[in-house]
Enzyme design. Structure first.
Site, short mmCIF file in Angstrom:
data_model
loop_
_atom_site.label_atom_id
_atom_site.label_comp_id
_atom_site.label_asym_id
_atom_site.label_seq_id
_atom_site.Cartn_x
_atom_site.Cartn_y
_atom_site.Cartn_z
N ASP A 28 -35.61 -33.77 -16.24
CA ASP A 28 -36.85 -33.12 -16.29
C ASP A 28 -37.66 -33.04 -17.46
O ASP A 28 -36.83 -32.63 -18.51
CB ASP A 28 -36.91 -32.16 -15.25
CG ASP A 28 -38.16 -31.73 -14.75
OD1 ASP A 28 -39.25 -32.66 -14.91
OD2 ASP A 28 -38.40 -30.62 -13.89
N ASN A 76 -41.65 -39.53 -6.30
CA ASN A 76 -42.05 -40.00 -7.34
C ASN A 76 -43.14 -41.02 -7.16
O ASN A 76 -44.13 -41.15 -7.87
CB ASN A 76 -41.26 -40.21 -8.48
CG ASN A 76 -40.51 -39.23 -9.04
OD1 ASN A 76 -39.25 -39.31 -9.78
ND2 ASN A 76 -41.17 -37.90 -9.01
C1 FPP Z 1 -39.11 -36.13 -14.81
O1 FPP Z 1 -39.85 -35.66 -15.87
C2 FPP Z 1 -38.64 -37.51 -15.36
C3 FPP Z 1 -38.83 -38.64 -14.41
C4 FPP Z 1 -39.64 -38.30 -13.05
C5 FPP Z 1 -38.16 -40.01 -14.78
C6 FPP Z 1 -37.14 -40.10 -15.72
C7 FPP Z 1 -36.93 -41.03 -16.48
C8 FPP Z 1 -36.43 -41.58 -17.52
C9 FPP Z 1 -35.77 -40.48 -18.15
C10 FPP Z 1 -36.51 -43.00 -18.12
C11 FPP Z 1 -35.86 -43.80 -17.24
C12 FPP Z 1 -34.62 -44.01 -17.22
C13 FPP Z 1 -33.94 -44.78 -16.53
C14 FPP Z 1 -32.39 -45.02 -16.36
C15 FPP Z 1 -34.63 -45.99 -15.61
P1 FPP Z 1 -41.34 -35.31 -15.73
O2 FPP Z 1 -42.41 -36.49 -15.74
O3 FPP Z 1 -41.60 -34.78 -14.31
O4 FPP Z 1 -41.80 -34.32 -16.86
P2 FPP Z 1 -42.76 -32.98 -16.74
O5 FPP Z 1 -42.08 -31.92 -15.86
O6 FPP Z 1 -42.64 -32.17 -18.29
O7 FPP Z 1 -43.99 -33.31 -16.34
#
Ligand code: FPP
Length: 251
Positions: A28, A76
């Site tokens: 996250d 998501n």
């Molecule tokens: C949550 O951060 C993260 C995600 C929904 C996506 C995670 C994806 C990656 C690390 C890259 C892809 C990796 C692979 C292996 C395919 P958020 O967007 O909720 O962050 P925030 O809470 O700061 O908004």
């Protein structure tokens, strides 16, 4: 009760006092990482993908054998279309190079989650990564993509019903075999970056006795120092798996 062999899914990890065998991540904070720098959120996901390689390298050095990362949840899909499409493209475009790099490092890749909602290109790319790395003997990475714990439990139930498994044969061990994570030991340690204290539908069945660690560090910033803090915290836990604690109990 006959103890389960240590290499069976769901069995206690005998080396719990030392190195976790399986570490799972709720990655996250990519969006906040980008916003803090005045960048579009997608660049945060790109930075997150880059950091994943460093995290894997460090955990491999520390002796961890399995890593599961929550890359895209069943929920998501409800994010803005631009972000969903961007994440799909990020994975599709990066997958070829990432797979080669992981293969070069003897990493075995698994996908956990639904496949039937992914684009054909992404689905094929993931299948290629899994097939290419199948025989590798280093760290195993389970990429949870279009994954949700409740959905996983439901599809396991459907599989059991479809296979007409006799009711008396349905126990925890059999149930585990119908999960996406079949063959992977339960996570010893679940690390969530970004400061929240939620499981967010991640590994609901498998996390029954996992140790949990949350850090305010955002996923793209999770470095060796922060990882070692999480591992040190794990080493100080006394895992009892619901049993009575004894002075010298390490599990
Ligand atoms: C949550 O951060 C993260 C995600 C929904 C996506 C995670 C994806 C990656 C690390 C890259 C892809 C990796 C692979 C292996 C395919 P958020 O967007 O909720 O962050 P925030 O809470 O700061 O908004």
């Amino acid at each position: 009760m006959v103890p389960e062999p240590a290499d069976q899914p769901g069995a206690p990890n005998p080396s719990a006092s030392r190195t976790p065998r399986h570490v799972a991540f709720i990655m996250d904070g990519n969006g906040r990482w980008a916003t803090n720098r005045g960048l579009p959120r997608l660049l945060g996901h790109q930075a997150g993908l880059d950091n994943l390689k460093h995290v894997l390298g460090h955990l491999h050095q520390r002796g961890v054998q399995f890593v599961t990362v929550y890359a895209f949840s069943t929920e998501n899909w409800d994010r803005p279309t631009e972000e969903v499409e961007g994440l799909m493209e990020l994975l599709r475009d990066g997958l070829g190079e990432l797979t080669q790099e992981l293969h070069g490092n003897n990493v075995r890749v698994h996908h956990v989650g639904r496949s039937n909602r992914l684009t054909p290109e992404l689905h094929e790319g993931i299948e290629r990564a899994v097939a290419l790395t199948r025989e590798n003997t280093g760290i195993t990475i389970n990429v949870a993509f279009d994954y949700g714990g409740r959905e996983e439990i439901l599809q396991a139930c459907r599989g059991i019903i479809e296979d007409q498994v006799p009711i008396e044969a349905v126990d925890e061990r059999l149930f585990s075999k119908y999960l996406y994570t079949a063959g992977t030991p339960d996570p010893d340690l679940i690390i969530r970056t970004g400061g929240e204290l939620r499981l967010s539908n991640f590994l609901l069945w498998q996390s029954a006795y996992s140790e949990y660690y949350s850090t305010h560090v955002l996923w793209p910033d999770l470095d060796a120092i922060e990882l070692d803090k999480a591992l040190a915290s794990y080493q100080n836990r006394h895992r009892r798996f619901g049993k009575v604690n004894t002075a010298d109990s390490l599990d």
